[in-house]
Design a protein around this motif. Sequence first.
Motif, PDB file in Angstrom:
ATOM      1  N   SER A 143      42.571  45.109  27.428  1.00  0.00           N
ATOM      2  CA  SER A 143      43.744  44.876  26.592  1.00  0.00           C
ATOM      3  C   SER A 143      43.737  43.452  26.045  1.00  0.00           C
ATOM      4  N   THR A 144      44.444  43.250  24.934  1.00  0.00           N
ATOM      5  CA  THR A 144      44.544  41.905  24.354  1.00  0.00           C
ATOM      6  C   THR A 144      45.249  40.954  25.326  1.00  0.00           C
ATOM      7  N   GLY A 145      46.079  41.520  26.179  1.00  0.00           N
ATOM      8  CA  GLY A 145      46.787  40.701  27.159  1.00  0.00           C
ATOM      9  C   GLY A 145      45.842  40.032  28.145  1.00  0.00           C
ATOM     10  N   ILE A 146      44.698  40.679  28.416  1.00  0.00           N
ATOM     11  CA  ILE A 146      43.707  40.082  29.328  1.00  0.00           C
ATOM     12  C   ILE A 146      43.142  38.808  28.711  1.00  0.00           C
ATOM     13  N   ILE A 147      42.899  38.845  27.400  1.00  0.00           N
ATOM     14  CA  ILE A 147      42.387  37.661  26.706  1.00  0.00           C
ATOM     15  C   ILE A 147      43.408  36.533  26.789  1.00  0.00           C
ATOM     16  N   SER A 148      44.657  36.872  26.535  1.00  0.00           N
ATOM     17  CA  SER A 148      45.723  35.866  26.614  1.00  0.00           C
ATOM     18  C   SER A 148      45.831  35.294  28.018  1.00  0.00           C
ATOM     19  N   MET A 183      46.750  44.183  43.575  1.00  0.00           N
ATOM     20  CA  MET A 183      46.089  42.886  43.458  1.00  0.00           C
ATOM     21  C   MET A 183      44.709  43.045  42.798  1.00  0.00           C
ATOM     22  N   PRO A 184      44.312  42.074  41.974  1.00  0.00           N
ATOM     23  CA  PRO A 184      42.991  42.162  41.345  1.00  0.00           C
ATOM     24  C   PRO A 184      41.885  42.019  42.380  1.00  0.00           C
ATOM     25  N   LYS A 185      40.766  42.663  42.123  1.00  0.00           N
ATOM     26  CA  LYS A 185      39.634  42.585  43.032  1.00  0.00           C
ATOM     27  C   LYS A 185      39.059  41.165  43.031  1.00  0.00           C
ATOM     28  N   VAL A 186      38.523  40.758  44.173  1.00  0.00           N
ATOM     29  CA  VAL A 186      37.888  39.445  44.286  1.00  0.00           C
ATOM     30  C   VAL A 186      36.688  39.389  43.337  1.00  0.00           C
ATOM     31  N   GLY A 187      36.607  38.339  42.560  1.00  0.00           N
ATOM     32  CA  GLY A 187      35.498  38.188  41.619  1.00  0.00           C
ATOM     33  C   GLY A 187      35.734  38.831  40.278  1.00  0.00           C
ATOM     34  N   MET A 188      36.864  39.527  40.104  1.00  0.00           N
ATOM     35  CA  MET A 188      37.124  40.230  38.858  1.00  0.00           C
ATOM     36  C   MET A 188      37.297  39.265  37.692  1.00  0.00           C
ATOM     37  N   GLU A 189      37.909  38.114  37.955  1.00  0.00           N
ATOM     38  CA  GLU A 189      38.120  37.143  36.874  1.00  0.00           C
ATOM     39  C   GLU A 189      36.791  36.712  36.261  1.00  0.00           C
ATOM     40  N   LYS A 190      35.832  36.419  37.107  1.00  0.00           N
ATOM     41  CA  LYS A 190      34.514  36.004  36.611  1.00  0.00           C
ATOM     42  C   LYS A 190      33.862  37.106  35.797  1.00  0.00           C
ATOM     43  N   ILE A 191      33.991  38.343  36.261  1.00  0.00           N
ATOM     44  CA  ILE A 191      33.411  39.493  35.554  1.00  0.00           C
ATOM     45  C   ILE A 191      34.088  39.686  34.205  1.00  0.00           C
ATOM     46  N   ARG A 192      35.423  39.633  34.198  1.00  0.00           N
ATOM     47  CA  ARG A 192      36.184  39.817  32.960  1.00  0.00           C
ATOM     48  C   ARG A 192      35.850  38.735  31.934  1.00  0.00           C
ATOM     49  N   LYS A 193      35.773  37.495  32.401  1.00  0.00           N
ATOM     50  CA  LYS A 193      35.460  36.397  31.481  1.00  0.00           C
ATOM     51  C   LYS A 193      34.082  36.574  30.869  1.00  0.00           C
TER      52      LYS A 193
END
Length: 200
Positions: free
Chosen positions: A42-47, A1-11
Motif C-alpha cells: 500500500s502507499t501507506g507503507i511508503i509513507s 505485530m510486524p515480523k522481525v526483519g520485515m522493515e528491512k525486507i519492505r525497504k
Amino acid sequence: MPKVGMEKIRKAQLIDATLEAIEKYGFHGTTVSVISKKANVSTGIISHYFGDKAGLIDATMRYLLEQLKQELLNHLPDNHNHHARLHAIIDANFASVQRSKKAAVTWLVFWTQSMHSPELARLQKVNAKRLVSNLKYSLKHLIKPEKVEWSAQLIAAQIDGYWLRNALSQTDGNDSDHAVETCKTLIDNVIRDYGLAQKA
C-alpha cells in the motif's frame, strides 16, 4: 505485530521497485502509486518508511552509493599496492551493478534532480568528493605532491565522462571494457610522467 526483519525486507522491496519504475517511467512518471503497485504494498507503507517520494528517492540513491562503496571494497587488493588500488577504483566504478540499465537510468535522474534538490545535491557532492579522495589517497604514494590534486581531478573527470557516455549510449559491455582500459591507461601514464622517481 510486524515480523522481525520485515522493515528491512519492505525497504529493499520498495527501493528495487523504485529502480524499476524510474527505468520504465522516468522520474516524473515514478509516482508513489506506481512504486507501491510494483512492490505490491500500500502507499501507506511508503509513507510509513520513507515519508514521501523524495524520501524514497533519497534512500534509493543512498543504496546505489552504498553499492558503489561495496564494489570498491570488493575490488581492493589485500596488499598496499597503490597502483593496483587505483585500478580497483576504476573496476568498481564500471562494475556491472553500476552500469546496469536500472542503475544507469537512476544515476542520470539523480544527477539531474540534484540541481533542484538540496539533499540530492549534498549526496552528489559527497559522492564526488569520495571518488577524488580515494584517488588522492593512492596517488600521493606514487606521484609528486604538486600533481596529486590535479591528477585526481583529471582521472575522476575521465571516469565520470566515460560512465556518462556509456549510460547515454545504452550499448553492450564492450564500451565499458574500453572505458576501463582507457581510464587505467591514464593512471599508468600519470604515474609514468609524474612518478616520485621522475625528475621535475
